[in-house]
Design an enzyme around this catalytic site. Sequence first.
Site, mmCIF file in Angstrom:
data_model
loop_
_atom_site.group_PDB
_atom_site.id
_atom_site.type_symbol
_atom_site.label_atom_id
_atom_site.label_comp_id
_atom_site.label_asym_id
_atom_site.label_seq_id
_atom_site.Cartn_x
_atom_site.Cartn_y
_atom_site.Cartn_z
ATOM 1 C CG HIS B 435 -77.446 -21.332 -20.673
ATOM 2 N ND1 HIS B 435 -76.751 -22.585 -21.015
ATOM 3 C CD2 HIS B 435 -76.300 -20.647 -20.759
ATOM 4 C CE1 HIS B 435 -75.671 -22.727 -21.154
ATOM 5 N NE2 HIS B 435 -75.412 -21.406 -20.994
ATOM 6 C CD GLU B 436 -77.361 -21.279 -14.638
ATOM 7 O OE1 GLU B 436 -77.693 -20.439 -13.744
ATOM 8 O OE2 GLU B 436 -77.411 -22.236 -14.820
ATOM 9 N N GLY B 437 -80.093 -16.992 -16.759
ATOM 10 C CA GLY B 437 -80.751 -15.496 -16.827
ATOM 11 C C GLY B 437 -80.187 -15.011 -18.137
ATOM 12 C CG HIS B 442 -77.589 -11.406 -16.139
ATOM 13 N ND1 HIS B 442 -77.135 -11.996 -14.781
ATOM 14 C CD2 HIS B 442 -77.740 -12.675 -16.499
ATOM 15 C CE1 HIS B 442 -77.268 -13.146 -14.354
ATOM 16 N NE2 HIS B 442 -77.628 -13.792 -15.836
#
Lengths: 592, 592
Positions: B435-437, B442
């Site tokens: 989650h969050e990328g 990244h």
Amino acid sequence: MTFYSKRDLQFQLFENLRVMELTRHAYFHDHTKEIFHLVLEAAEQIAENYLRPLLTEMDRNEPKLVNGKIKVHEGMKAIIRQFGENGWINATFPYDQGGQQLPNTLHMAAGFIFQAANYSASVYPFLTTGAANLILTFGSQELIEKFTPNMYSGKWQGTMALTEPDAGSSLSDISTTAYPTEKEGVYKIQGQKIYISCGDHDACENVIHLMLARIKDAPAGVKGISLFVVPQKKVPFGESNDVLTEGIYHKMGYKGAPIAHLMIGSNDGCEGFLVGEPHKGLSYMFQMMNEARVGVGMNAAAIGTAAYYSSLSYAKERPQGRKIGEKDPSKPQIPIIQHADVKRLLLFQKSIIEGSLSLLLYCSKLGDIAHAAEGLEKEEASLLLDFLTPIAKSYPSEMCCLTTSAAVQVLGGAGYTTDFPVEQYYREARIHPIHEGTTGIHGLDLLGRKVPIKEGKALQLYGREIATTIFHAKELSGLSGFAEKLEKYMGKAQQTTLHLLSKAADKTDAFLADATLYLEYIGILTIAWQWLKQGMTAQEQLEKGSSEQEFYQGKIMCLRYFFEYELVKMDALGKRLLSTDMPTLEMQEDWF
Amino acid sequence: MTFYSKRDLQFQLFENLRVMELTRHAYFHDHTKEIFHLVLEAAEQIAENYLRPLLTEMDRNEPKLVNGKIKVHEGMKAIIRQFGENGWINATFPYDQGGQQLPNTLHMAAGFIFQAANYSASVYPFLTTGAANLILTFGSQELIEKFTPNMYSGKWQGTMALTEPDAGSSLSDISTTAYPTEKEGVYKIQGQKIYISCGDHDACENVIHLMLARIKDAPAGVKGISLFVVPQKKVPFGESNDVLTEGIYHKMGYKGAPIAHLMIGSNDGCEGFLVGEPHKGLSYMFQMMNEARVGVGMNAAAIGTAAYYSSLSYAKERPQGRKIGEKDPSKPQIPIIQHADVKRLLLFQKSIIEGSLSLLLYCSKLGDIAHAAEGLEKEEASLLLDFLTPIAKSYPSEMCCLTTSAAVQVLGGAGYTTDFPVEQYYREARIHPIHEGTTGIHGLDLLGRKVPIKEGKALQLYGREIATTIFHAKELSGLSGFAEKLEKYMGKAQQTTLHLLSKAADKTDAFLADATLYLEYIGILTIAWQWLKQGMTAQEQLEKGSSEQEFYQGKIMCLRYFFEYELVKMDALGKRLLSTDMPTLEMQEDWF
């Protein structure tokens, strides 16, 4: 949904391993390639029709302890009956025991299919095979006749009952006690056992424990442990034998198979039957455990395989994102399999599971040769198998925790939900670095026991086999570069091993402190060797102009991937293994 | 049971990070060390009294969707009330917003305590903080007054509503649509959102979604996405705003927090309020997401920390086996913490979690400086934070999957059962690389965006900071060897980066194919740097004759461990990154 590749399994067995060579041994002489194909077909049918449909259900509906009895999924009865009726449980046993003298290699290949379909369900019959094999190999004719027929048929469950609250990795501390009775070979057993897989359940009518215990006044340590047959219900009349289920463990995964906590002889009513001679129980058990350990590696590779195919099919279907450099948002999204990083996650999985499968089937074949051959061939196969066993157990076990994680990652958020099976595979994979000896124990086994064994003879055999592969690979255009690379790493590994052995004499702590890393180091080398072998088989087919270019190109790409991304990890591990700084020895308990 | 180390957190904040330096900025000027200590004490009390007791219960009793409403554990009401009443939700906000102008660094440190105690429970208030912060930063005064007070008090839940069925990693494909109405700033919203954390539940009275949507006829791609406040119930009268909960996701872990599938405006009755200007939604969201990403790294480190302390306490108490070379089985067994391999598993965990915590708090401090400073200091802090964000998100996320696995391994079979919390930590840790990328996203962010940004200025700042640490470490006896080693690896990393950048111009595919490996590579370097810093702080105390020799010796041992066992992994990764063989680019879909 696909959970394994029939094509790859056939490649592994018939092309790469040349399993038909086994039929030159008298014990396997009757078998033909057609028979082996039929065996694999039959395995696939049971897997698809009986095991696979219950994969999720068995995870969601854990076994329960109700009034002292463990209730498992009701579908297990039919599954075990299938295994029994179709002769799977004693398939590898001699004809005169009702078996089919099937090579263990084929049994393992079939097991791979079952495990990939539904790991929990596959455990029950395999445990029975192991337990029956112990009775058959070391027990008296009386014990064989009394217990094995109902185990073969699947009517009774077999177990291996080793672990106790104070004796897990340290088996020498077993305290379950056997008291002699007036009947020869019959003992009263008292103690408790924990983590007993399939130690009690209602899909069979009886449970036959192959139990380690210490005869009263036996020597301390490993030399005082004996092996007993301890049925849950007395034979033939089915009265209670005072083996009570005290509890059931709830686990992170592998939930479909019950793990029991057993109290034995609490009411002084448990009879056990000595198998073989007194005090030899651990050595008997270890003969089975070595097979079981290769089996654990196979479990891990099978779960990893199921996860790989799950993530592969998702990656082909899921559109998300665009090619790097494509700035036009009105263009349709592409399937994620086209992204390099997703291909990396898939190649990682494929190279680990197929590399592991290759090693595991090779070990199984060594076991068959050790069983069926004579003289030097038997001896060498046996010794090489001893050396490879900790690797074959641990490399797939450790790595398939990572490959199932990669499968989750391919699915992203979806992979973390229970809408897809990959999260279950991730949970199930995690048991394998623990049971049948933790990875740490296998590191000590490899470096502390197998490397020095017979003045390094096992290690030499291992080196000889790799050198042979390198020799032949150098002659194949396209593979000579890989052969040279493997040769270089093999040379480094020999130096590293000598360096470690030089510490063995007076600094045992320092010698073994990084044994787990050494196991990983040799594991990578071993799988690289297996990839070079597979690459040779594939390259020959490509050069012959095989019509299956895609399949064989996939093999070459995995070889390349493994050498590029995995083999290089030996650089880091090797550097560490040669270092003299030993923080794990110097660290003090109160500094944590 | 201990779930974090108060001593280490104080070391990190006050000794290593020198967090008090922040108070030289006017915004933080009122704070004193005593206040910071009180903040941490208060956090620990909530964690121990409210969050920790529900850790297991919340895992075993998942949220349920009942008649269109998600029901969560009933204890969540009291927990959220605690956060609201004690001012945690808007603690970092300005005084004139009712906040306390607390440095984000302290808020993150408190969050670390909450997350280590009970990750699922900690998520609810942190999401509200993030959502309120978006309104406060980019919204009109009217929106601020309408929505934020009840968010601060914990009466209303906040969310970030980004993901859609066809737009996960590819946010540019968002298709939820906002139709202008006659009222300025008010839109009719239609679409659906998936994986919305705390997207609906009964522990708050309303849910305020900060939602990305595309205004009708807006440009395609990222440039046409706007940000809206979309309440679940209309304000002030509480009628339904046509945000319906279509489903709830069942997850492998992190089960105490509900993840919802939302249908928005299915009955044409959903009103949303534009935040800031049209088409700027993604850039607004990214300012919050960057904080959230460092927050995810913190979640991972916190879960890893709880697992570490769980396995440490087990290792101290569990007797099993004897010293290597001790052959006498009548000697008592020793606690497993005395085995080198168990110490390795513990040092691995400790070095990863404390190294990560050091980086994460450093990033938080950069955020505070970027917020409170002016001119060059602000600019540089902001740029360095941009560079470090993908690392701070991904390194702890990926590695704490492995540290929680190591915690399971320390416990062996017990670790795989639900009798101990480590299996839960293992399951909970696995969400963070997603989650969050995802980690892959990244990797692309670091290599494709942050490395080349402003002609490499961020990269230069990063190099400068590491070089400064190396310079000072060289002057400390005992640490110069580590400083030189880091300098060597830093040099290699610079060469590797230049090599990769040389491909950027005409071979973008090859440039970015291994971006995930590059992220891991730079991650290791970054944590080694953090360990050299911690080592310096510890070494100074040891030389001063501190009375806490054990604590500081533990730091030095972790430094040694990290350099011996982790830093060397850069050798393998570096070799791969310099290679020209690109199997992930050449692999074809039908070769899998």
